[in-house]
Design a protein around this motif. Structure first.
Motif, PDB file in Angstrom:
ATOM      1  N   UNK A 182       0.805  -1.221   0.000  1.00  0.00           N
ATOM      2  CA  UNK A 182       0.000   0.000   0.000  1.00  0.00           C
ATOM      3  C   UNK A 182       0.836   1.268   0.000  1.00  0.00           C
ATOM      4  N   UNK A 183       2.008   1.194   0.581  1.00  0.00           N
ATOM      5  CA  UNK A 183       2.851   2.393   0.655  1.00  0.00           C
ATOM      6  C   UNK A 183       3.295   2.862  -0.725  1.00  0.00           C
ATOM      7  N   UNK A 184       3.190   2.008  -1.732  1.00  0.00           N
ATOM      8  CA  UNK A 184       3.615   2.388  -3.078  1.00  0.00           C
ATOM      9  C   UNK A 184       2.542   3.180  -3.829  1.00  0.00           C
ATOM     10  N   UNK A 185       1.279   2.954  -3.484  1.00  0.00           N
ATOM     11  CA  UNK A 185       0.182   3.528  -4.275  1.00  0.00           C
ATOM     12  C   UNK A 185       0.184   5.047  -4.268  1.00  0.00           C
ATOM     13  N   UNK A 186       0.444   5.723  -3.143  1.00  0.00           N
ATOM     14  CA  UNK A 186       0.449   7.192  -3.178  1.00  0.00           C
ATOM     15  C   UNK A 186       1.465   7.794  -4.141  1.00  0.00           C
ATOM     16  N   UNK A 187       2.434   7.010  -4.574  1.00  0.00           N
ATOM     17  CA  UNK A 187       3.436   7.510  -5.511  1.00  0.00           C
ATOM     18  C   UNK A 187       3.005   7.377  -6.967  1.00  0.00           C
ATOM     19  N   UNK A 188       1.834   6.776  -7.187  1.00  0.00           N
ATOM     20  CA  UNK A 188       1.322   6.564  -8.544  1.00  0.00           C
ATOM     21  C   UNK A 188       0.380   7.711  -8.923  1.00  0.00           C
ATOM     22  N   UNK A 189       0.499   8.219 -10.136  1.00  0.00           N
ATOM     23  CA  UNK A 189      -0.390   9.280 -10.615  1.00  0.00           C
ATOM     24  C   UNK A 189      -1.784   8.724 -10.851  1.00  0.00           C
ATOM     25  N   UNK A 190      -2.803   9.264 -10.166  1.00  0.00           N
ATOM     26  CA  UNK A 190      -4.173   8.746 -10.337  1.00  0.00           C
ATOM     27  C   UNK A 190      -4.718   9.052 -11.732  1.00  0.00           C
ATOM     28  N   UNK A 191      -5.463   8.106 -12.292  1.00  0.00           N
ATOM     29  CA  UNK A 191      -6.075   8.334 -13.602  1.00  0.00           C
ATOM     30  C   UNK A 191      -7.193   7.337 -13.839  1.00  0.00           C
ATOM     31  N   UNK A 192      -8.264   7.840 -14.443  1.00  0.00           N
ATOM     32  CA  UNK A 192      -9.334   6.966 -14.924  1.00  0.00           C
ATOM     33  C   UNK A 192      -8.903   6.358 -16.255  1.00  0.00           C
ATOM     34  N   UNK A 193      -9.375   5.157 -16.575  1.00  0.00           N
ATOM     35  CA  UNK A 193      -9.109   4.598 -17.904  1.00  0.00           C
ATOM     36  C   UNK A 193      -9.638   5.536 -18.985  1.00  0.00           C
ATOM     37  N   UNK A 194      -8.864   5.755 -20.023  1.00  0.00           N
ATOM     38  CA  UNK A 194      -9.218   6.765 -21.026  1.00  0.00           C
ATOM     39  C   UNK A 194      -9.710   6.185 -22.342  1.00  0.00           C
ATOM     40  N   UNK A 195      -9.731   4.870 -22.489  1.00  0.00           N
ATOM     41  CA  UNK A 195     -10.127   4.261 -23.756  1.00  0.00           C
ATOM     42  C   UNK A 195     -11.566   4.662 -24.119  1.00  0.00           C
ATOM     43  N   UNK A 196     -11.805   5.143 -25.344  1.00  0.00           N
ATOM     44  CA  UNK A 196     -13.152   5.554 -25.734  1.00  0.00           C
ATOM     45  C   UNK A 196     -14.117   4.385 -25.924  1.00  0.00           C
ATOM     46  N   UNK A 197     -13.579   3.208 -26.052  1.00  0.00           N
ATOM     47  CA  UNK A 197     -14.429   2.019 -26.161  1.00  0.00           C
ATOM     48  C   UNK A 197     -13.625   0.791 -25.762  1.00  0.00           C
ATOM     49  N   UNK A 198     -14.349  -0.253 -25.381  1.00  0.00           N
ATOM     50  CA  UNK A 198     -13.749  -1.554 -25.123  1.00  0.00           C
ATOM     51  C   UNK A 198     -14.677  -2.610 -25.683  1.00  0.00           C
ATOM     52  N   UNK A 199     -14.138  -3.451 -26.523  1.00  0.00           N
ATOM     53  CA  UNK A 199     -14.932  -4.503 -27.169  1.00  0.00           C
ATOM     54  C   UNK A 199     -14.351  -5.856 -26.788  1.00  0.00           C
ATOM     55  N   UNK A 200     -15.188  -6.669 -26.165  1.00  0.00           N
ATOM     56  CA  UNK A 200     -14.794  -8.030 -25.785  1.00  0.00           C
ATOM     57  C   UNK A 200     -15.445  -8.990 -26.781  1.00  0.00           C
ATOM     58  N   UNK A 201     -14.746  -9.350 -27.842  1.00  0.00           N
ATOM     59  CA  UNK A 201     -15.379 -10.070 -28.952  1.00  0.00           C
ATOM     60  C   UNK A 201     -15.834 -11.483 -28.625  1.00  0.00           C
ATOM     61  N   UNK A 202     -15.154 -12.160 -27.691  1.00  0.00           N
ATOM     62  CA  UNK A 202     -15.580 -13.514 -27.346  1.00  0.00           C
ATOM     63  C   UNK A 202     -16.725 -13.500 -26.322  1.00  0.00           C
ATOM     64  N   UNK A 203     -16.618 -12.668 -25.318  1.00  0.00           N
ATOM     65  CA  UNK A 203     -17.680 -12.573 -24.305  1.00  0.00           C
ATOM     66  C   UNK A 203     -18.856 -11.761 -24.814  1.00  0.00           C
ATOM     67  N   UNK A 204     -18.600 -10.885 -25.788  1.00  0.00           N
ATOM     68  CA  UNK A 204     -19.609 -10.025 -26.406  1.00  0.00           C
ATOM     69  C   UNK A 204     -20.115  -8.956 -25.444  1.00  0.00           C
ATOM     70  N   UNK A 205     -19.192  -8.344 -24.728  1.00  0.00           N
ATOM     71  CA  UNK A 205     -19.475  -7.133 -23.971  1.00  0.00           C
ATOM     72  C   UNK A 205     -18.954  -5.960 -24.792  1.00  0.00           C
ATOM     73  N   UNK A 206     -19.703  -4.853 -24.784  1.00  0.00           N
ATOM     74  CA  UNK A 206     -19.292  -3.661 -25.518  1.00  0.00           C
ATOM     75  C   UNK A 206     -19.489  -2.429 -24.648  1.00  0.00           C
ATOM     76  N   UNK A 207     -18.418  -1.656 -24.461  1.00  0.00           N
ATOM     77  CA  UNK A 207     -18.487  -0.388 -23.732  1.00  0.00           C
ATOM     78  C   UNK A 207     -18.090   0.735 -24.692  1.00  0.00           C
ATOM     79  N   UNK A 208     -18.877   1.803 -24.708  1.00  0.00           N
ATOM     80  CA  UNK A 208     -18.550   2.990 -25.495  1.00  0.00           C
ATOM     81  C   UNK A 208     -18.786   4.205 -24.601  1.00  0.00           C
TER      82      UNK A 208
END
Length: 648
Positions: free
Chosen positions: A402-428
């Motif tokens: 846990x002591x390492x996490x404060x040294x990491x720059x926080x960020x939300x995932x930035x991908x505009x979409x994620x496509x899971x072709x085998x499971x067939x989940x789609x996020x946009x």
């Protein structure tokens, strides 16, 4: 507009086998772990406990002070709450209650409270090191050793003969028995010599119980469905596999002194976990949803980390793409402000276990996961989670990293979409909206009949939703599962075609699911998820997201008209219809409108009262259903609906 408040009644009943182990999907026999080495190779790779366990010994007080740092006083304070704890007895009728009424809580509450006390007392004693918590800890361990079974009443179906009451003739390994076995193995490793000071029989008894309840059953039995050794298609394993195997691996690594026996046990866990990995698809999506990620992919990480540790890093598959994909599913499924994409039984609230996400991300070299973990910590604006409940491995790992996490720059995932072709989940997603939809089939793990459903968030506020699942009972995983409204397609964002809902089973699935990244369009055929009662030849649904909102198109071809089709939308805000052709939804000072053709549809709204705490804790006292009912049914045609944000 017609608003109807009503009691929820089952539309159909389907008999299903033991649900939680009945999935259907072709498995790819990757066998990634077994390719790393056979039993002899494992034996040659095993390192002594004093080398792979990096935590200080109990007598190393300076080591523990340094290891715990600022966490020390808080851990001791929690332990002090249990110095006068009265150990509860799980009675015979507590076990029987599950078979009588279906309630799990009666048995689980006192048991879980005891286990929480044991974990808290153990950590407090490790932190303070003065023996102040020792007697009470011994009392708790002894009380647990006196129990006939360490398993839950809901899981006694694993017993070969009697599934209603703990059988003293056989020991079974379920999720909780495994948790207890692993935690008690850590207690034995650290404190067996201290227990000897009270009486040598205490530590002997503890080791004896771990041996007969965990080590021996694992090596001598193969019938536990979660192992995967004796199942046949269409049955497959789910999160139970890696959850139980990670616990078993810890117990063997900490207790077993015979190197030949240890190597044999480790290899058996590798064979079993390979079955879980083989079932998961290359895209890495967790079909059980984000709520189960920590128990599925997260437990896979735990298992792989322990395996790597005890073999000096020689047995490791962290470089495999599927493992990284399984990890990054949790970051990609995050909407914002604690909301996540929730298909199946998963809850829409959560976000994930930040310390676990960080460690997983570090292991697979995912900057996205590490930054996302730092973001979750930043959002909570409080201290990092230290204890992992009765999961002692995660607790010790939290303290370590846990002591390492404060040294990491926080960020939300930035991908505009994620496509899971085998499971067939789609996020946009774009600056305003987060859209998620699924294809798949209606026998996925923790399945809902939901092929083709979607969720839509505007400015991270949920408007079009998946309710999730209520509190688990016997009915949840029995033949009555699909009498529960949350599991039915007519309470998802899907049509009832000719009055027929989707059906349960692997045969009921999507067709030709496709994602066009340039057009930001997800499309699929959903007619295959309905039986002959729907009289549907084809029903092609498409979703297109733009900065203006979401457009949904349904192109259909029916073979008969039996009754008007109803297109349903489950929403989190109370629908308001001031004029025909538009349904207004307002939530958290934001407005979203659903536009439909007033010439084609009549609109009805239903109030769905939520009297289950697991649901009301997410959505409040009620959710709502909008039903667009066709005025003049046609055999063939196209329906279009638009959803867009409206200025306040």
């Amino acid at each position: 507009m017609k608003t109807i408040a009503f009691s929820l009644k089952p539309l159909f009943i389907i008999t299903c086998a033991v649900f939680f182990c009945s999935n259907v999907c072709g498995s790819t026999p990757r066998n990634l772990l077994q390719k790393q080495g056979n039993e002899q190779a494992i034996k040659e790779s095993l390192v002594p406990k004093e080398k792979w366990i990096s935590y200080p010994l109990y007598t190393d007080r300076a080591g523990w002070d340094q290891f715990l740092g600022t966490n020390k006083e808080g851990i001791i304070k929690i332990g002090e709450n249990y110095l006068k704890y009265e150990w509860q007895v799980v009675t015979a009728t507590d076990y029987l209650e599950y078979s009588r009424s279906g309630s799990r809580v009666i048995m689980e509450e006192p048991y879980n409270q005891n286990l929480t006390a044991i974990s808290s007392l153990f950590l407090a004693e490790m932190a303070e090191g003065k023996g102040r918590f020792m007697d009470q800890l011994i009392n708790g361990v002894f009380a647990a050793c006196e129990m006939t079974s360490w398993s839950l009443s809901a899981h006694l179906a694993l017993q070969l003969k009697n599934n209603r009451f703990p059988d003293h003739n056989q020991q079974i390994i379920d999720l909780v028995a495994g948790d207890v076995g692993a935690t008690f193995s850590w207690i034995y490793f650290f404190l067996n010599k201290e227990f000897d000071k009270a009486d040598p029989l205490i530590a002997q008894r503890l080791k004896y119980e771990i041996q007969r309840r965990i080590l021996d059953p694992y090596m001598n039995l193969n019938h536990f469905w979660w192992m995967g050794f004796e199942i046949r298609p269409p049955q497959v394993v789910n999160n139970w596999n890696v959850w139980c195997n990670s616990n078993v691996l810890q117990a063997f690594a900490l207790i077993e002194e015979d190197k030949d026996k240890l190597a044999k046990a480790v290899y058996k866990t590798m064979q079993s976990v390979d079955i879980f990995i083989n079932y998961n698809k290359d895209d890495g999506a967790c079909e059980e949803g984000p709520s189960y990620w920590g128990h599925a992919a997260g437990k896979l990480y735990d298992y792989l980390q322990i395996l790597s540790d005890i073999t000096g890093g020689k047995i490791s598959i962290f470089n495999e793409p599927i493992v990284k994909n399984m990890g990054e599913y949790i970051s990609r499924s995050y909407v914002g402000n604690g909301w996540v994409v929730n298909f199946a039984d998963a809850s829409a609230k959560g976000g994930g276990d930040a310390p676990l996400i960080y460690r997983f991300g570090k292991a697979v070299h995912s900057k996205e996961m590490q930054s996302f973990a730092a973001y979750l910590v930043q959002q909570k604006k409080d201290d990092l989670q230290v204890t992992g409940g009765r999961d002692m491995f995660r607790t010790l790992q939290n303290i370590t990293y846990n002591k390492e996490i404060p040294n990491i720059t926080p960020a939300m995932p930035s991908a505009p979409y994620t496509w899971y072709p085998q499971t067939e989940f789609c996020y946009i997603k774009n600056k305003t909206y987060f859209f998620a939809a699924k294809g798949g089939f209606n026998n996925e793990s923790h399945n809902h009949n939901d092929v083709g459903t979607f969720s839509l968030y505007a400015d991270t506020i949920p408007f079009f939703i998946d309710a999730g699942a209520g509190t688990y009972t016997r009915q949840t995983f029995g033949r009555e599962r699909y009498t529960i409204w949350t599991m039915q397609s007519n309470y998802h964002n899907l049509p009832m075609i000719n009055g027929a809902a989707q059906q349960f089973g692997a045969a009921y699935k999507s067709r030709n699911a496709d994602f066009n990244a340039a057009a930001k369009k997800f499309s699929l055929g959903i007619s295959g998820a309905y039986n002959t009662e729907a009289s549907v030849k084809s029903w092609q649904r498409s979703y297109t997201l733009s900065d203006k909102g979401l457009t949904i198109e349904d192109a259909f071809d029916l073979t008969a008209i039996k009754e008007p089709t109803s297109v349903n939308f489950l929403v989190a805000a109370k629908p308001v219809i001031d004029k025909e052709g538009m349904v207004m939804l307002e939530k958290n000072n934001q407005k979203v409108a659903l536009y439909y053709s007033k010439n084609i549809f009549n609109v009805f709204t239903d109030i769905i009262a939520l009297d289950d705490k697991r649901l009301s804790g997410v959505w409040g006292s009620e959710v709502y259903r909008v039903r667009l009912v066709v005025k003049k049914p046609q055999l063939k045609g196209k329906y279009t609906y638009r959803i867009t944000k409206v200025a306040m």
